[in-house]
Design an enzyme around this catalytic site. Structure first.
Site, mmCIF file in Angstrom:
data_model
loop_
_atom_site.group_PDB
_atom_site.id
_atom_site.type_symbol
_atom_site.label_atom_id
_atom_site.label_comp_id
_atom_site.label_asym_id
_atom_site.label_seq_id
_atom_site.Cartn_x
_atom_site.Cartn_y
_atom_site.Cartn_z
ATOM 1 N N THR A 46 0.849 -1.191 0.000
ATOM 2 C CA THR A 46 0.000 0.000 0.000
ATOM 3 C C THR A 46 0.885 1.242 0.000
ATOM 4 O OG1 THR A 46 -1.930 1.086 0.964
ATOM 5 C CG2 THR A 46 -0.377 0.085 2.522
ATOM 6 N N GLU A 47 0.437 2.284 -0.718
ATOM 7 C CA GLU A 47 1.300 3.425 -1.041
ATOM 8 C C GLU A 47 1.793 4.174 0.189
ATOM 9 O OE1 GLU A 47 -1.589 2.450 -2.537
ATOM 10 O OE2 GLU A 47 -2.177 4.060 -3.894
#
Lengths: 217, 230
Positions: A46-47
């Site tokens: 996840t970013e």
């Protein structure tokens, strides 16, 4: 959610091969994880700075410091890692993501993707979408085939500002699985009860239909 | 040898922010957002600020307080999707917003904190995000020039700090904070726990204290730090 949409998401989950590093975009792609076995060997990225993203937790079990890029309270798995935003996107830009699944407003027959801006209506900012679309090793899109007004999201050319050029390899819709090929869109699978003619009619660009029988999902 | 004690009163630390300053604010959503320092900046009322933050939190939370008090002239960010109020201010022209791809914002800040002039990247080529950016060719590849970003002040939330300013972060509260903590002339830290030097193991330090100017101890965590029930 419609049955066809649920089957589309389940079908997209089969795109994840064992051992892949995968980023699931906000919206329908996030739900793909619900169709993977709890012990399936996959590393979710996840970013906002995490690999080894675990299941979403209810608020009473949530850790206030542990979210995914969509703001959901997620959990760790054995082997999770946290890092800063520069490291997170270093992973993306240097090709460490085997696959990303993204939503779309429009996909063009050459693989151009538009998913971040509708001028005058929707401009929340691009977030991490450009880097995911441009740099993941494989980019697939999950979307309804038609928008709310009944217009095709699969087009000869994008009318909206694009997120990245010629990046999409495959599109999962509630009607079909369609590949982006050097010759444009090619039908790969059909949703149960949907005919190739209906899919052609719902696609705003030429669609190659193979001679062989098409699998359904 | 002994390391300097940088503990400071919050109002005194935030009181250094002046009208027209550029302020980096850590955090991605709730995790890592320094809500208490932001509240102190609202009280202090410096105006015409340029704020650099990944997002604008949600209506009525964090950075949104600075937008509501009219202190922000310009926002350099990546995504405002959870704050309809910020989008409204942008659309009405009340604030100037510059959107960056998220990893490019991170790299611009990293460059600013690393004594570099900027970075070269191909992100956004062929899209409207490349418009107006300087282009260079190097080794047969076309790149956009992404200038470094620095700030007058960075506001940082840490899980633990020692009195010299060595920091650790919790889980995904790390995000932009270690980058911003390197990229400002004055770095102000609010920490959930402040300990004596040596109590954070040298191997565990995520931001080295030399980058930090002021350390403040949070007396309690306001409701804004809690799990958001949407």
């Amino acid at each position: 959610m419609s049955d066809a949409r649920t089957r589309m998401i389940a079908r997209a989950a089969r795109e994840i091969a064992p051992g892949m590093v995968v980023n699931l975009g906000i919206g329908m792609p996030t739900q793909v994880v619900n169709h993977l076995a709890a012990d399936y060997p996959v590393c979710l990225h996840t970013e906002n700075g995490m690999t080894g993203v675990g299941p979403v937790l209810p608020p009473e079990q949530a850790d206030r410091n542990l979210i995914d890029a969509g703001g959901a309270y997620v959990s760790t798995v054995a082997g999770s890692a946290f890092f800063d935003s520069a490291t997170s996107f270093a992973m993306v830009r240097s090709g460490r993501l085997d696959l990303t699944m993204l939503g779309a407003f429009e996909v063009a027959a050459n693989g151009d993707l538009a998913n971040w801006k509708i001028p005058g209506k929707f401009s929340p900012g691009v977030g991490g979408g450009v880097e995911l679309a441009q740099k993941a090793r494989r980019v697939v899109v999950l979307t309804t085939h038609l928008d709310r007004a009944g217009r095709s999201k699969l087009k000869a050319k994008c009318a909206l500002p694009i997120t990245a050029q010629a990046c999409v390899a495959r599109i999962f819709t509630d009607m079909a699985v369609i590949d982006v090929t050097p010759d444009g869109f090619a039908l790969v699978e059909v949703a149960q009860g949907v005919s190739p003619a209906e899919i052609c009619a719902a696609t705003d660009a030429p669609l190659t239909i193979p001679q062989s029988p098409l699998p359904s999902f | 040898m002994k390391l300097r004690d940088k503990r400071c009163d919050i109002a005194a630390a935030v009181g250094r922010i002046k009208d027209g300053d550029t302020v980096m604010i850590g955090g991605f959503g709730v995790p890592g957002t320094p809500f208490t320092l932001i509240q102190a900046l609202v009280q202090q009322d410096a105006r015409n600020l340029t704020v650099i933050k990944n997002d604008a939190n949600e209506p009525g939370m964090g950075v949104d307080h600075l937008l509501r008090s009219g202190q922000v002239a310009r926002l350099i960010t990546t995504h405002l999707g959870l704050n309809s109020h910020a989008i409204g201010l942008m659309n009405s022209g009340a604030i100037d917003v510059e959107f960056n791809p998220q990893g490019i914002l991170a790299e611009r800040i990293r460059a600013g904190g690393s004594g570099l002039g900027g970075v070269l990247s191909d992100i956004g080529i062929g899209t409207e995000l490349a418009e107006g950016k300087q282009v260079v060719k190097m080794q047969g590849t076309t790149y956009l020039v992404e200038p470094a970003l620095r700030a007058d002040v960075a506001l940082i939330h840490a899980d633990r700090a020692d009195t010299f300013g060595n920091l650790t972060y919790a889980a995904t509260a790390q995000n932009f904070s270690p980058l911003m903590a390197m990229a400002a002339a004055c770095v102000i830290v609010e920490a959930e726990t402040v300990v004596l030097p040596g109590e954070i193991a040298a191997n565990a330090v995520q931001t080295a204290g030399v980058f930090v100017d002021h350390v403040t101890q949070l007396e309690n965590l306001s409701e804004e730090y809690a799990v958001v029930r949407r």
